[in-house]
Design a protein around this motif. Structure first.
Motif, PDB file in Angstrom:
ATOM      1  N   ASP A 100      26.432  55.808 141.112  1.00  0.00           N
ATOM      2  CA  ASP A 100      25.797  57.139 141.061  1.00  0.00           C
ATOM      3  C   ASP A 100      24.323  57.077 141.474  1.00  0.00           C
ATOM      4  O   ASP A 100      23.551  57.976 141.158  1.00  0.00           O
ATOM      5  N   TYR A 101      23.935  56.014 142.180  1.00  0.00           N
ATOM      6  CA  TYR A 101      22.534  55.901 142.596  1.00  0.00           C
ATOM      7  C   TYR A 101      22.156  57.070 143.489  1.00  0.00           C
ATOM      8  O   TYR A 101      22.984  57.577 144.239  1.00  0.00           O
ATOM      9  N   LEU A 102      20.925  57.460 143.433  1.00  0.00           N
ATOM     10  CA  LEU A 102      20.338  58.589 144.166  1.00  0.00           C
ATOM     11  C   LEU A 102      20.896  59.901 143.627  1.00  0.00           C
ATOM     12  O   LEU A 102      20.187  60.639 142.977  1.00  0.00           O
ATOM     13  N   ARG A 103      22.152  60.205 143.934  1.00  0.00           N
ATOM     14  CA  ARG A 103      22.864  61.350 143.354  1.00  0.00           C
ATOM     15  C   ARG A 103      24.332  60.966 143.356  1.00  0.00           C
ATOM     16  O   ARG A 103      24.756  60.135 144.162  1.00  0.00           O
ATOM     17  N   THR A 104      25.126  61.644 142.518  1.00  0.00           N
ATOM     18  CA  THR A 104      26.555  61.331 142.490  1.00  0.00           C
ATOM     19  C   THR A 104      27.150  61.594 143.882  1.00  0.00           C
ATOM     20  O   THR A 104      26.997  62.676 144.433  1.00  0.00           O
ATOM     21  N   GLY A 105      27.798  60.588 144.439  1.00  0.00           N
ATOM     22  CA  GLY A 105      28.472  60.737 145.728  1.00  0.00           C
ATOM     23  C   GLY A 105      27.565  60.638 146.939  1.00  0.00           C
ATOM     24  O   GLY A 105      28.042  60.660 148.081  1.00  0.00           O
ATOM     25  N   ALA A 106      26.253  60.483 146.712  1.00  0.00           N
ATOM     26  CA  ALA A 106      25.305  60.560 147.831  1.00  0.00           C
ATOM     27  C   ALA A 106      25.383  59.352 148.755  1.00  0.00           C
ATOM     28  O   ALA A 106      25.173  59.475 149.965  1.00  0.00           O
ATOM     29  N   ILE A 107      25.671  58.180 148.210  1.00  0.00           N
ATOM     30  CA  ILE A 107      25.720  56.979 149.044  1.00  0.00           C
ATOM     31  C   ILE A 107      27.111  56.816 149.659  1.00  0.00           C
ATOM     32  O   ILE A 107      27.256  56.406 150.808  1.00  0.00           O
ATOM     33  N   ALA A 108      28.133  57.195 148.888  1.00  0.00           N
ATOM     34  CA  ALA A 108      29.523  57.030 149.356  1.00  0.00           C
ATOM     35  C   ALA A 108      29.775  57.821 150.628  1.00  0.00           C
ATOM     36  O   ALA A 108      30.608  57.454 151.449  1.00  0.00           O
ATOM     37  N   ARG A 109      29.027  58.884 150.792  1.00  0.00           N
ATOM     38  CA  ARG A 109      29.261  59.721 151.976  1.00  0.00           C
ATOM     39  C   ARG A 109      28.986  58.946 153.267  1.00  0.00           C
ATOM     40  O   ARG A 109      29.480  59.298 154.323  1.00  0.00           O
ATOM     41  N   PHE A 110      28.180  57.877 153.176  1.00  0.00           N
ATOM     42  CA  PHE A 110      27.865  57.091 154.375  1.00  0.00           C
ATOM     43  C   PHE A 110      28.828  55.931 154.590  1.00  0.00           C
ATOM     44  O   PHE A 110      28.671  55.153 155.523  1.00  0.00           O
ATOM     45  N   SER A 111      29.815  55.765 153.713  1.00  0.00           N
ATOM     46  CA  SER A 111      30.796  54.693 153.896  1.00  0.00           C
ATOM     47  C   SER A 111      31.584  54.933 155.181  1.00  0.00           C
ATOM     48  O   SER A 111      31.910  56.079 155.510  1.00  0.00           O
ATOM     49  N   PRO A 112      31.902  53.848 155.912  1.00  0.00           N
ATOM     50  CA  PRO A 112      32.625  53.990 157.182  1.00  0.00           C
ATOM     51  C   PRO A 112      33.909  54.816 157.056  1.00  0.00           C
ATOM     52  O   PRO A 112      34.229  55.610 157.942  1.00  0.00           O
TER      53      PRO A 112
END
Lengths: 83, 236
Positions: free
Chosen positions: B55-67
């Motif tokens: 949940d770093y930065l915001r929930t789902g915010a980093i996962a959106r950049f996953s390939p």
């Protein structure tokens, strides 16, 4: 070049954490505390030549990644530049 | 049919999603690591709950950049059914596949409990077998499920009948007391414009066995199986 980014919830968006903090302040006797808004602070170290470039890049990064435009707004300050 | 369950670092409901679709419903399931660039031959995609990237930065915010999210977007653009559960819903919002954002629960508490949700519309691949107005008993488990969108987006969601689930009483009344987190208009789940992408905060995959408190979440998975079996295509 260092860029400082401040991200806060938009004024129209309720901030439950800010509310909890201001209530704590009131119970500590700080009745003058009208409101608290909690936010995030980022320091970006950017390998660019000019303050203008740093500002452009920091704003782009903030808009795309650091802030969620649905609920948050941001301000950017460039090291040494009075913005 | 074949489900793809996307696994991010920090996903923790991926096995529940697999158990429900594979063990309980007898479907083929592939677990797809977030670094993959393809979903394989999936007929439906599940983004499971959890705490992707802490949940770093915001929930789902980093996962959106996953390939894998490029493949999920392409799959959704082709009309493929995508279900985002809890953190999966938050990832869909951050990716722009669903509108709005989640704020911290208005009482600042992490809620882990059974709630009731009312199914508003049956014309999505995940509610096809439901009756509008039907109430489902399903658990929630989140600290940031307080649905927010600006007034324009809210008006569009209501006008286009895209609010699919609302927190309700056991008998289907939409009340403040039945709203666990402060969500606008008691929203628990919405769908995309084309209605094939559905996101909800409650966990239907944790409600697949009466011994665990409820099996009323199964209908979402049975619905998409039914849609694909009857049409043979992903179009709804």
């Amino acid at each position: 070049m260092k860029a400082r980014v401040f991200v806060t919830l938009k004024p129209s968006v309720f901030d439950p954490q800010g509310r909890a903090i201001v209530e704590a302040l009131h119970s500590l006797g700080y009745g003058q505390a009208n409101d608290v808004r909690q936010g995030k602070y980022f320091v970006l170290d950017l390998n660019v030549a000019s303050a203008a470039e740093a500002e452009k890049m920091a704003k782009e990064i903030s808009d795309r990644v650091l802030a969620n435009p649905v609920i948050e707004s941001f301000t950017v300050e460039i090291d040494g530049a009075a913005k | 049919m074949k489900f793809a369950v996307v696994v991010f670092p920090g996903s923790n409901c991926d096995h529940e999603a697999q158990y429900t679709t594979e063990t309980v419903l007898g479907q083929d399931v592939s677990m797809v690591w977030h670094r993959e660039t393809s979903l394989g031959a999936a007929d439906a995609v599940i983004l499971p709950g959890g705490f992707s990237h802490g949940d770093y930065l915001r929930t789902g915010a980093i996962a959106r950049f996953s390939p894998v999210m490029s493949a999920v977007k392409a799959f959704a653009d082709r009309g493929g059914p995508v279900l985002g559960i809890c953190n999966g819903f938050q990832i869909l919002q951050e990716s722009g596949l669903l509108p709005g954002a989640m704020l911290r629960n208005n009482d600042l508490r992490f809620h882990c409990e059974f709630v009731h949700i009312r199914v508003e519309h049956a014309d999505t691949p995940f509610t096809r077998l439901c009756t509008p107005g039907q109430v489902l008993k399903v658990p929630i488990s989140h600290g940031e499920g307080n649905f927010f969108a600006d007034p324009d987006v809210m008006a569009r969601l209501e006008r286009d009948r895209r609010v699919i689930f609302r927190y309700s009483t056991a008998t289907g009344e939409i009340t403040d007391a039945a709203n666990p987190n402060g969500s606008l208009a008691n929203i628990a789940g919405i769908c995309s414009e084309k209605r094939n992408v559905v996101g909800l905060m409650p966990h239907p995959e944790r409600a697949c066995d009466t011994r665990l408190g409820s099996d009323e979440g199964l209908i979402l998975f049975k619905s998409v199986i039914d849609v694909l079996a009857s049409s043979g295509t992903v179009a709804v």
